[in-house]
Scaffold this motif. Structure first.
Motif, PDB file in Angstrom:
ATOM      1  N   LEU A  85       0.824  -1.214   0.000  1.00  0.00           N
ATOM      2  CA  LEU A  85       0.000   0.000   0.000  1.00  0.00           C
ATOM      3  C   LEU A  85       0.857   1.262   0.000  1.00  0.00           C
ATOM      4  O   LEU A  85       0.494   2.268  -0.619  1.00  0.00           O
ATOM      5  CB  LEU A  85      -0.957  -0.010   1.193  1.00  0.00           C
ATOM      6  N   LYS A  86       2.013   1.208   0.646  1.00  0.00           N
ATOM      7  CA  LYS A  86       2.936   2.348   0.619  1.00  0.00           C
ATOM      8  C   LYS A  86       3.436   2.581  -0.806  1.00  0.00           C
ATOM      9  O   LYS A  86       3.520   3.717  -1.273  1.00  0.00           O
ATOM     10  CB  LYS A  86       4.118   2.077   1.548  1.00  0.00           C
ATOM     11  N   LEU A  87       3.734   1.507  -1.508  1.00  0.00           N
ATOM     12  CA  LEU A  87       4.177   1.616  -2.903  1.00  0.00           C
ATOM     13  C   LEU A  87       3.078   2.206  -3.773  1.00  0.00           C
ATOM     14  O   LEU A  87       3.314   3.132  -4.553  1.00  0.00           O
ATOM     15  CB  LEU A  87       4.588   0.245  -3.439  1.00  0.00           C
ATOM     16  N   VAL A  88       1.852   1.712  -3.640  1.00  0.00           N
ATOM     17  CA  VAL A  88       0.736   2.210  -4.439  1.00  0.00           C
ATOM     18  C   VAL A  88       0.453   3.676  -4.109  1.00  0.00           C
ATOM     19  O   VAL A  88       0.161   4.468  -5.002  1.00  0.00           O
ATOM     20  CB  VAL A  88      -0.518   1.334  -4.244  1.00  0.00           C
ATOM     21  N   ASP A  89       0.573   4.048  -2.845  1.00  0.00           N
ATOM     22  CA  ASP A  89       0.363   5.449  -2.451  1.00  0.00           C
ATOM     23  C   ASP A  89       1.375   6.378  -3.105  1.00  0.00           C
ATOM     24  O   ASP A  89       1.104   7.559  -3.307  1.00  0.00           O
ATOM     25  CB  ASP A  89       0.430   5.611  -0.935  1.00  0.00           C
ATOM     26  N   SER A  90       2.549   5.840  -3.440  1.00  0.00           N
ATOM     27  CA  SER A  90       3.576   6.683  -4.055  1.00  0.00           C
ATOM     28  C   SER A  90       3.282   6.973  -5.531  1.00  0.00           C
ATOM     29  O   SER A  90       3.881   7.848  -6.127  1.00  0.00           O
ATOM     30  CB  SER A  90       4.955   6.029  -3.928  1.00  0.00           C
TER      31      SER A  90
ATOM     32  N   SER B 116      -8.290   8.895  -6.428  1.00  0.00           N
ATOM     33  CA  SER B 116      -8.967   8.028  -5.465  1.00  0.00           C
ATOM     34  C   SER B 116     -10.029   7.140  -6.114  1.00  0.00           C
ATOM     35  O   SER B 116     -10.327   6.065  -5.618  1.00  0.00           O
ATOM     36  CB  SER B 116      -9.566   8.852  -4.337  1.00  0.00           C
ATOM     37  N   GLU B 117     -10.607   7.588  -7.224  1.00  0.00           N
ATOM     38  CA  GLU B 117     -11.601   6.786  -7.944  1.00  0.00           C
ATOM     39  C   GLU B 117     -11.029   5.453  -8.417  1.00  0.00           C
ATOM     40  O   GLU B 117     -11.719   4.444  -8.412  1.00  0.00           O
ATOM     41  CB  GLU B 117     -12.104   7.537  -9.179  1.00  0.00           C
ATOM     42  N   ASN B 118      -9.794   5.488  -8.848  1.00  0.00           N
ATOM     43  CA  ASN B 118      -9.171   4.300  -9.436  1.00  0.00           C
ATOM     44  C   ASN B 118      -8.249   3.559  -8.483  1.00  0.00           C
ATOM     45  O   ASN B 118      -7.625   2.581  -8.877  1.00  0.00           O
ATOM     46  CB  ASN B 118      -8.385   4.692 -10.688  1.00  0.00           C
TER      47      ASN B 118
ATOM     48  N   CYS C  25      -5.060  -1.159  -7.130  1.00  0.00           N
ATOM     49  CA  CYS C  25      -4.522  -2.082  -6.112  1.00  0.00           C
ATOM     50  C   CYS C  25      -4.866  -3.522  -6.458  1.00  0.00           C
ATOM     51  O   CYS C  25      -4.012  -4.415  -6.359  1.00  0.00           O
ATOM     52  CB  CYS C  25      -5.072  -1.742  -4.736  1.00  0.00           C
ATOM     53  N   LEU C  26      -6.117  -3.753  -6.854  1.00  0.00           N
ATOM     54  CA  LEU C  26      -6.531  -5.109  -7.201  1.00  0.00           C
ATOM     55  C   LEU C  26      -5.756  -5.649  -8.401  1.00  0.00           C
ATOM     56  O   LEU C  26      -5.414  -6.824  -8.447  1.00  0.00           O
ATOM     57  CB  LEU C  26      -8.037  -5.151  -7.477  1.00  0.00           C
TER      58      LEU C  26
END
Length: 93
Positions: A40-45, A50-52, A57-58
């Motif tokens: 999640l830290k990687l994806v947040d970077s 926010s819609e996607n 992530c999935l």
């Protein structure tokens, strides 16, 4: 007696060798909570609206897994994970 310093040819030196090789990449943690936190830290970077976020992530989560965890994900019934919350609940269970 055996020769302690054998003669090496130029060809001997050109052969690849993994002797003394140490991997500089640390393997991911086997701790599911830590793995999820790191993912999640990687994806947040990434610059994702926010819609996607859930959809991204999935889609990406499968690439963060290896070995038994990857096999676990592939064995889940089709359509059993629809949201990021579903994913985290199943993964941490």
């Amino acid at each position: 007696m055996g020769d302690e310093n054998p003669i090496c040819t130029l060809g001997d030196y050109s052969k690849p060798s993994h002797e003394g090789y140490m991997n500089t990449i640390e393997l991911p943690s086997e701790d599911a909570n830590q793995h999820l936190k790191d993912f999640l830290k990687l994806v947040d970077s990434l610059d994702i609206d926010s819609e996607n976020m859930d959809r991204t992530c999935l889609c990406l989560f499968q690439f963060s897994l290896r070995d038994q965890a990857s096999n676990w994900l592939e064995r889940l019934p089709s359509g059993s994970i629809i949201t990021l919350e579903d994913l985290t609940t199943h993964f941490l269970a």
